[in-house]
Design a protein around this motif. Structure first.
Motif, mmCIF file in Angstrom:
data_model
loop_
_atom_site.group_PDB
_atom_site.id
_atom_site.type_symbol
_atom_site.label_atom_id
_atom_site.label_comp_id
_atom_site.label_asym_id
_atom_site.label_seq_id
_atom_site.Cartn_x
_atom_site.Cartn_y
_atom_site.Cartn_z
ATOM 1 N N LYS A 34 0.839 -1.213 0.000
ATOM 2 C CA LYS A 34 0.000 0.000 0.000
ATOM 3 C C LYS A 34 0.867 1.252 0.000
ATOM 4 C CE LYS A 34 -4.136 -1.844 2.228
ATOM 5 N NZ LYS A 34 -4.990 -1.792 3.420
ATOM 6 N N ASP A 35 1.941 1.231 0.808
ATOM 7 C CA ASP A 35 2.868 2.372 0.848
ATOM 8 C C ASP A 35 3.531 2.576 -0.512
ATOM 9 O OD1 ASP A 35 4.054 1.686 4.243
ATOM 10 O OD2 ASP A 35 2.259 2.729 3.517
ATOM 11 N N ILE A 36 3.912 1.492 -1.139
ATOM 12 C CA ILE A 36 4.559 1.565 -2.451
ATOM 13 C C ILE A 36 3.606 2.164 -3.478
ATOM 14 C CG2 ILE A 36 5.373 0.145 -4.384
ATOM 15 C CD1 ILE A 36 6.703 -1.659 -2.228
ATOM 16 N N ILE A 37 2.363 1.714 -3.460
ATOM 17 C CA ILE A 37 1.385 2.218 -4.431
ATOM 18 C C ILE A 37 1.064 3.689 -4.167
ATOM 19 C CG2 ILE A 37 -0.961 1.935 -5.333
ATOM 20 C CD1 ILE A 37 1.207 -0.202 -6.154
ATOM 21 N N GLN A 38 1.002 4.059 -2.904
ATOM 22 C CA GLN A 38 0.769 5.472 -2.586
ATOM 23 C C GLN A 38 1.914 6.334 -3.128
ATOM 24 O OE1 GLN A 38 0.191 6.283 1.586
ATOM 25 N NE2 GLN A 38 0.069 8.486 1.267
ATOM 26 N N GLU A 39 3.134 5.899 -2.914
ATOM 27 C CA GLU A 39 4.287 6.634 -3.428
ATOM 28 C C GLU A 39 4.299 6.621 -4.960
ATOM 29 O OE1 GLU A 39 8.011 5.666 -1.566
ATOM 30 O OE2 GLU A 39 9.138 6.762 -3.067
ATOM 31 N N THR A 40 3.894 5.509 -5.546
ATOM 32 C CA THR A 40 3.822 5.397 -7.007
ATOM 33 C C THR A 40 2.879 6.446 -7.572
ATOM 34 O OG1 THR A 40 4.296 3.030 -6.968
ATOM 35 C CG2 THR A 40 3.158 3.881 -8.923
ATOM 36 N N TYR A 41 1.655 6.523 -7.030
ATOM 37 C CA TYR A 41 0.689 7.507 -7.524
ATOM 38 C C TYR A 41 1.200 8.930 -7.325
ATOM 39 C CZ TYR A 41 -3.068 4.414 -8.921
ATOM 40 O OH TYR A 41 -3.829 3.492 -9.600
ATOM 41 N N SER A 42 1.866 9.173 -6.215
ATOM 42 C CA SER A 42 2.419 10.499 -5.951
ATOM 43 C C SER A 42 3.440 10.881 -7.016
ATOM 44 C CB SER A 42 3.063 10.506 -4.558
ATOM 45 O OG SER A 42 3.708 11.727 -4.330
ATOM 46 N N LYS A 43 4.356 9.953 -7.306
ATOM 47 C CA LYS A 43 5.390 10.224 -8.318
ATOM 48 C C LYS A 43 4.784 10.387 -9.711
ATOM 49 C CE LYS A 43 9.282 8.158 -5.968
ATOM 50 N NZ LYS A 43 10.628 7.766 -6.206
ATOM 51 N N VAL A 44 3.809 9.560 -10.034
ATOM 52 C CA VAL A 44 3.192 9.639 -11.358
ATOM 53 C C VAL A 44 2.436 10.953 -11.516
ATOM 54 C CG1 VAL A 44 1.445 8.600 -12.859
ATOM 55 C CG2 VAL A 44 3.120 7.151 -11.716
ATOM 56 N N LEU A 45 1.753 11.387 -10.470
ATOM 57 C CA LEU A 45 1.032 12.668 -10.554
ATOM 58 C C LEU A 45 1.998 13.841 -10.732
ATOM 59 C CD1 LEU A 45 -1.763 12.118 -7.893
ATOM 60 C CD2 LEU A 45 -2.028 12.261 -10.376
ATOM 61 N N GLU A 46 3.146 13.786 -10.069
ATOM 62 C CA GLU A 46 4.158 14.827 -10.265
ATOM 63 C C GLU A 46 4.663 14.826 -11.702
ATOM 64 O OE1 GLU A 46 6.060 14.430 -5.789
ATOM 65 O OE2 GLU A 46 7.394 14.383 -7.521
ATOM 66 N N THR A 47 4.932 13.657 -12.225
ATOM 67 C CA THR A 47 5.429 13.529 -13.597
ATOM 68 C C THR A 47 4.370 13.972 -14.590
ATOM 69 O OG1 THR A 47 6.813 11.668 -12.939
ATOM 70 C CG2 THR A 47 6.374 11.915 -15.286
ATOM 71 N N GLN A 48 3.121 13.619 -14.323
ATOM 72 C CA GLN A 48 2.028 13.944 -15.234
ATOM 73 C C GLN A 48 1.862 15.458 -15.386
ATOM 74 O OE1 GLN A 48 -1.810 12.438 -14.028
ATOM 75 N NE2 GLN A 48 -2.365 12.014 -16.134
ATOM 76 N N ASN A 49 2.187 16.205 -14.350
ATOM 77 C CA ASN A 49 2.102 17.666 -14.428
ATOM 78 C C ASN A 49 3.188 18.247 -15.324
ATOM 79 O OD1 ASN A 49 -0.091 17.722 -12.696
ATOM 80 N ND2 ASN A 49 1.177 17.958 -10.872
ATOM 81 N N LYS A 50 4.292 17.505 -15.486
ATOM 82 C CA LYS A 50 5.430 17.990 -16.270
ATOM 83 C C LYS A 50 5.387 17.552 -17.718
ATOM 84 C CE LYS A 50 8.340 17.912 -12.171
ATOM 85 N NZ LYS A 50 9.437 17.225 -11.490
ATOM 86 N N ARG A 51 4.849 16.359 -17.974
ATOM 87 C CA ARG A 51 4.801 15.847 -19.347
ATOM 88 C C ARG A 51 3.648 14.861 -19.491
ATOM 89 N NH1 ARG A 51 7.606 10.669 -20.032
ATOM 90 N NH2 ARG A 51 8.464 10.053 -18.054
ATOM 91 N N GLU A 52 3.257 14.601 -20.745
ATOM 92 C CA GLU A 52 2.162 13.695 -21.038
ATOM 93 C C GLU A 52 2.624 12.242 -20.906
ATOM 94 O OE1 GLU A 52 0.663 14.077 -24.982
ATOM 95 O OE2 GLU A 52 -0.746 12.422 -24.748
ATOM 96 N N ILE A 53 1.809 11.454 -20.252
ATOM 97 C CA ILE A 53 2.075 10.026 -20.113
ATOM 98 C C ILE A 53 1.121 9.312 -21.066
ATOM 99 C CG2 ILE A 53 2.059 8.046 -18.571
ATOM 100 C CD1 ILE A 53 2.517 10.057 -16.251
#
Length: 157
Positions: free
Chosen positions: A23-42
């Motif tokens: 659960k901690d890993i997935i929470q961190e995963t979503y956090s990182k992906v949301l940060e990346t998504q703000n910078k570039r298109e996935i």
């Protein structure tokens, strides 16, 4: 992206063997992906989520100094690349994209292309089915192929 939460949680749990850590890993995963998504298109969110989740799990293993054991055991339990969840997700997305492009082709070109590539009819047989000449079949297949290649190139494939 939240629609992938349960399968990502299962994937992470298989990686680390602990539901709470997963659960901690997935929470961190979503956090990182949301940060990346703000910078570039996935382009492929599902595959990207799997890749980030795997990286987060590896980073956690390194921090906990369990990497040596994990690497040693991993070689015994590795699955083929084409069987890994992120590879399966990528392949499914590619197939979906391909079929979307095929379905957008003009009716006659789509019909000839499907009969030729999927149903494996010869050009002559397709000509009889569609009541057109073999040359006309060839042109339809060629146009369809060029259009598919053009659309795939636009999507980065």
């Amino acid at each position: 992206m939240l629609k992938y939460y349960n399968e990502l949680l299962y994937f992470a749990q298989k990686l680390v063997g602990d539901k709470e850590k997963a659960k901690d890993i997935i929470q961190e995963t979503y956090s990182k992906v949301l940060e990346t998504q703000n910078k570039r298109e996935i382009k492929n969110q599902r595959a990207y989520l799997y890749k980030v989740a795997k990286n987060v799990a590896v980073d956690e293993a390194i921090q906990n100094q369990k990497l040596q054991t994990a690497v040693y055991e991993e070689s015994e339990h590795l699955t083929q690349k084409h069987e890994q969840p992120e590879e399966i997700a990528i392949k499914q997305n590619q197939e979906e994209l391909f079929m979307q492009i095929v379905n957008k082709l003009p009716k006659r070109a789509r019909e000839a292309f499907i009969l030729y590539t999927i149903d494996e009819y010869s050009r002559k047989e397709i000509g009889k089915i569609m009541d057109i000449t073999s040359n006309a079949v060839e042109k339809l297949i060629k146009r369809a192929t060029l259009k598919i290649e053009e659309e795939l190139a636009k999507k980065g494939f």
